[in-house]
Scaffold this motif. Sequence first.
Motif, PDB file in Angstrom:
ATOM      1  N   ASP A 111       0.853  -1.191   0.000  1.00  0.00           N
ATOM      2  CA  ASP A 111       0.000   0.000   0.000  1.00  0.00           C
ATOM      3  C   ASP A 111       0.886   1.237   0.000  1.00  0.00           C
ATOM      4  OD1 ASP A 111      -2.424  -1.372   0.012  1.00  0.00           O
ATOM      5  OD2 ASP A 111      -2.473  -1.515   2.209  1.00  0.00           O
ATOM      6  N   THR A 112       0.699   2.107  -0.975  1.00  0.00           N
ATOM      7  CA  THR A 112       1.556   3.278  -1.108  1.00  0.00           C
ATOM      8  C   THR A 112       0.892   4.306  -2.018  1.00  0.00           C
ATOM      9  OG1 THR A 112       3.802   3.996  -1.652  1.00  0.00           O
ATOM     10  CG2 THR A 112       2.837   2.327  -3.071  1.00  0.00           C
ATOM     11  N   THR A 113       1.637   5.330  -2.351  1.00  0.00           N
ATOM     12  CA  THR A 113       1.223   6.292  -3.365  1.00  0.00           C
ATOM     13  C   THR A 113       2.102   6.089  -4.592  1.00  0.00           C
ATOM     14  OG1 THR A 113       0.587   7.912  -1.687  1.00  0.00           O
ATOM     15  CG2 THR A 113       0.920   8.736  -3.933  1.00  0.00           C
ATOM     16  N   VAL A 114       1.462   5.962  -5.751  1.00  0.00           N
ATOM     17  CA  VAL A 114       2.221   5.813  -7.000  1.00  0.00           C
ATOM     18  C   VAL A 114       2.152   7.120  -7.778  1.00  0.00           C
ATOM     19  CG1 VAL A 114       1.943   3.327  -7.199  1.00  0.00           C
ATOM     20  CG2 VAL A 114       0.238   4.831  -8.211  1.00  0.00           C
ATOM     21  N   TYR A 115       3.243   7.409  -8.454  1.00  0.00           N
ATOM     22  CA  TYR A 115       3.335   8.645  -9.228  1.00  0.00           C
ATOM     23  C   TYR A 115       3.708   8.346 -10.673  1.00  0.00           C
ATOM     24  CZ  TYR A 115       3.818  10.730  -4.555  1.00  0.00           C
ATOM     25  OH  TYR A 115       3.614  11.112  -3.242  1.00  0.00           O
ATOM     26  N   THR A 116       3.158   9.139 -11.576  1.00  0.00           N
ATOM     27  CA  THR A 116       3.766   9.253 -12.896  1.00  0.00           C
ATOM     28  C   THR A 116       4.667  10.475 -12.824  1.00  0.00           C
ATOM     29  OG1 THR A 116       1.903  10.573 -13.743  1.00  0.00           O
ATOM     30  CG2 THR A 116       1.842   8.198 -14.130  1.00  0.00           C
ATOM     31  N   VAL A 117       5.845  10.353 -13.413  1.00  0.00           N
ATOM     32  CA  VAL A 117       6.850  11.413 -13.284  1.00  0.00           C
ATOM     33  C   VAL A 117       7.493  11.719 -14.632  1.00  0.00           C
ATOM     34  CG1 VAL A 117       7.385  10.819 -10.884  1.00  0.00           C
ATOM     35  CG2 VAL A 117       8.701   9.765 -12.748  1.00  0.00           C
ATOM     36  N   VAL A 146       1.275  13.033   0.483  1.00  0.00           N
ATOM     37  CA  VAL A 146       1.216  12.810  -0.965  1.00  0.00           C
ATOM     38  C   VAL A 146       1.689  14.064  -1.692  1.00  0.00           C
ATOM     39  CG1 VAL A 146      -0.325  12.341  -2.908  1.00  0.00           C
ATOM     40  CG2 VAL A 146      -0.688  11.175  -0.715  1.00  0.00           C
ATOM     41  N   LEU A 147       2.564  13.884  -2.665  1.00  0.00           N
ATOM     42  CA  LEU A 147       3.089  15.004  -3.440  1.00  0.00           C
ATOM     43  C   LEU A 147       2.089  15.426  -4.508  1.00  0.00           C
ATOM     44  CD1 LEU A 147       6.807  13.876  -3.963  1.00  0.00           C
ATOM     45  CD2 LEU A 147       5.827  15.210  -2.088  1.00  0.00           C
ATOM     46  N   GLN A 148       1.959  16.716  -4.689  1.00  0.00           N
ATOM     47  CA  GLN A 148       1.027  17.250  -5.668  1.00  0.00           C
ATOM     48  C   GLN A 148       1.698  17.393  -7.033  1.00  0.00           C
ATOM     49  OE1 GLN A 148      -2.287  17.719  -4.876  1.00  0.00           O
ATOM     50  NE2 GLN A 148      -1.535  16.676  -3.028  1.00  0.00           N
ATOM     51  N   PRO A 149       0.915  17.323  -8.114  1.00  0.00           N
ATOM     52  CA  PRO A 149       1.479  17.539  -9.454  1.00  0.00           C
ATOM     53  C   PRO A 149       2.252  18.855  -9.522  1.00  0.00           C
ATOM     54  CG  PRO A 149      -0.744  16.690  -9.631  1.00  0.00           C
ATOM     55  CD  PRO A 149      -0.519  16.965  -8.163  1.00  0.00           C
ATOM     56  N   GLY A 150       3.407  18.792 -10.152  1.00  0.00           N
ATOM     57  CA  GLY A 150       4.271  19.964 -10.254  1.00  0.00           C
ATOM     58  C   GLY A 150       5.393  19.970  -9.238  1.00  0.00           C
ATOM     59  N   THR A 151       5.262  19.167  -8.183  1.00  0.00           N
ATOM     60  CA  THR A 151       6.309  19.069  -7.171  1.00  0.00           C
ATOM     61  C   THR A 151       7.536  18.370  -7.753  1.00  0.00           C
ATOM     62  OG1 THR A 151       4.623  18.856  -5.446  1.00  0.00           O
ATOM     63  CG2 THR A 151       6.867  18.229  -4.841  1.00  0.00           C
ATOM     64  N   MET A 163      17.847   6.926 -14.505  1.00  0.00           N
ATOM     65  CA  MET A 163      16.748   7.366 -13.635  1.00  0.00           C
ATOM     66  C   MET A 163      17.240   7.750 -12.236  1.00  0.00           C
ATOM     67  SD  MET A 163      13.380   5.198 -12.398  1.00  0.00           S
ATOM     68  CE  MET A 163      12.037   5.877 -13.336  1.00  0.00           C
ATOM     69  N   LYS A 164      18.071   6.910 -11.631  1.00  0.00           N
ATOM     70  CA  LYS A 164      18.491   7.152 -10.256  1.00  0.00           C
ATOM     71  C   LYS A 164      19.279   8.455 -10.151  1.00  0.00           C
ATOM     72  CE  LYS A 164      20.333   4.798  -6.206  1.00  0.00           C
ATOM     73  NZ  LYS A 164      20.834   3.516  -5.666  1.00  0.00           N
ATOM     74  N   GLY A 165      18.843   9.310  -9.230  1.00  0.00           N
ATOM     75  CA  GLY A 165      19.499  10.591  -9.028  1.00  0.00           C
ATOM     76  C   GLY A 165      18.922  11.712  -9.870  1.00  0.00           C
ATOM     77  N   ALA A 166      18.013  11.385 -10.781  1.00  0.00           N
ATOM     78  CA  ALA A 166      17.402  12.419 -11.628  1.00  0.00           C
ATOM     79  C   ALA A 166      16.362  13.200 -10.837  1.00  0.00           C
ATOM     80  CB  ALA A 166      16.755  11.784 -12.848  1.00  0.00           C
ATOM     81  N   THR A 167      16.153  14.441 -11.223  1.00  0.00           N
ATOM     82  CA  THR A 167      15.119  15.267 -10.603  1.00  0.00           C
ATOM     83  C   THR A 167      13.807  15.041 -11.329  1.00  0.00           C
ATOM     84  OG1 THR A 167      16.703  16.955  -9.943  1.00  0.00           O
ATOM     85  CG2 THR A 167      14.385  17.614 -10.043  1.00  0.00           C
ATOM     86  N   ALA A 168      12.815  14.571 -10.589  1.00  0.00           N
ATOM     87  CA  ALA A 168      11.513  14.260 -11.176  1.00  0.00           C
ATOM     88  C   ALA A 168      10.524  15.383 -10.912  1.00  0.00           C
ATOM     89  CB  ALA A 168      10.971  12.960 -10.591  1.00  0.00           C
ATOM     90  N   THR A 169       9.649  15.583 -11.880  1.00  0.00           N
ATOM     91  CA  THR A 169       8.480  16.436 -11.688  1.00  0.00           C
ATOM     92  C   THR A 169       7.265  15.526 -11.615  1.00  0.00           C
ATOM     93  OG1 THR A 169       9.460  18.265 -12.921  1.00  0.00           O
ATOM     94  CG2 THR A 169       7.074  18.291 -12.646  1.00  0.00           C
ATOM     95  N   ILE A 170       6.490  15.668 -10.549  1.00  0.00           N
ATOM     96  CA  ILE A 170       5.315  14.816 -10.375  1.00  0.00           C
ATOM     97  C   ILE A 170       4.237  15.226 -11.381  1.00  0.00           C
ATOM     98  CG2 ILE A 170       3.525  14.044  -8.767  1.00  0.00           C
ATOM     99  CD1 ILE A 170       6.418  13.218  -8.019  1.00  0.00           C
ATOM    100  N   ASP A 171       3.757  14.238 -12.152  1.00  0.00           N
ATOM    101  CA  ASP A 171       2.677  14.496 -13.109  1.00  0.00           C
ATOM    102  C   ASP A 171       1.316  14.117 -12.539  1.00  0.00           C
ATOM    103  OD1 ASP A 171       4.401  15.386 -15.219  1.00  0.00           O
ATOM    104  OD2 ASP A 171       4.970  13.316 -15.566  1.00  0.00           O
ATOM    105  N   SER A 172       1.269  13.004 -11.795  1.00  0.00           N
ATOM    106  CA  SER A 172       0.014  12.577 -11.170  1.00  0.00           C
ATOM    107  C   SER A 172       0.347  11.723  -9.960  1.00  0.00           C
ATOM    108  CB  SER A 172      -0.851  11.784 -12.155  1.00  0.00           C
ATOM    109  OG  SER A 172      -0.261  10.525 -12.440  1.00  0.00           O
TER     110      SER A 172
END
Length: 205
Positions: A111-117, A146-151, A163-172
């Motif tokens: 159980d967690t929060t999943v993100y598209t990034v 939970v992180l909001q889109p744009g974070t 991927m590892k170490g990259a800066t992600a922008t949360i899409d959903s």
Amino acid sequence: MANKFTLGIISFAAALTLAACGGENADDTTQNSTTQEESNAAPENNMNGENSEAMQGMDHSNMNHSGSGEVPEGLKDATNPTFPVGSKAIIQSDHMPGMKGAEATIVGAYDTTVYTVSFTPTTGGNPVTNHKWVIHEELEGVGEGVLQPGTKATINADHMKGMKGATATIDSAEETTVYMVDFTSTTGEQVTNHKWVTENELSAQ
């Protein structure tokens, strides 16, 4: 003299006619050349579009389809998963070729929060957009909310190269149950400990 004068007029008129025809042919040649250039350019533009789309998350050829089986610290087992560990389900997602329609064996349920990034790989290249999935516990220093889109957050997972170490922008973001699965793809590839498939990407047999 009159005959010479008449002959001169006829010759002059003929020259004008030939010049006019030549001008029309030149225009036609220019137009045909332009049309041909546009025709030749069209496939290139389409190819660029396809490559751009592929590099923006549609192409998962750089993904590490199999994983180690290790899960991030703090990730909690699902209390009542729809698909318990050891059960089987049919994958309805197409994160990689041959995935959709494959029979999966559930290895873990959490159980967690999943993100598209979206992110630019640390190895360079075009940005990846709307990548599925990164879970909350795979993002560094983000706390519990939970992180909001744009974070923006740093990815601490290596599902794919760069991927590892990259800066992600949360899409959903979505709170749900995610699964780690083993399966044989419909193209014959053996995949173990694949991360992640969400609840709604699985169906009962």
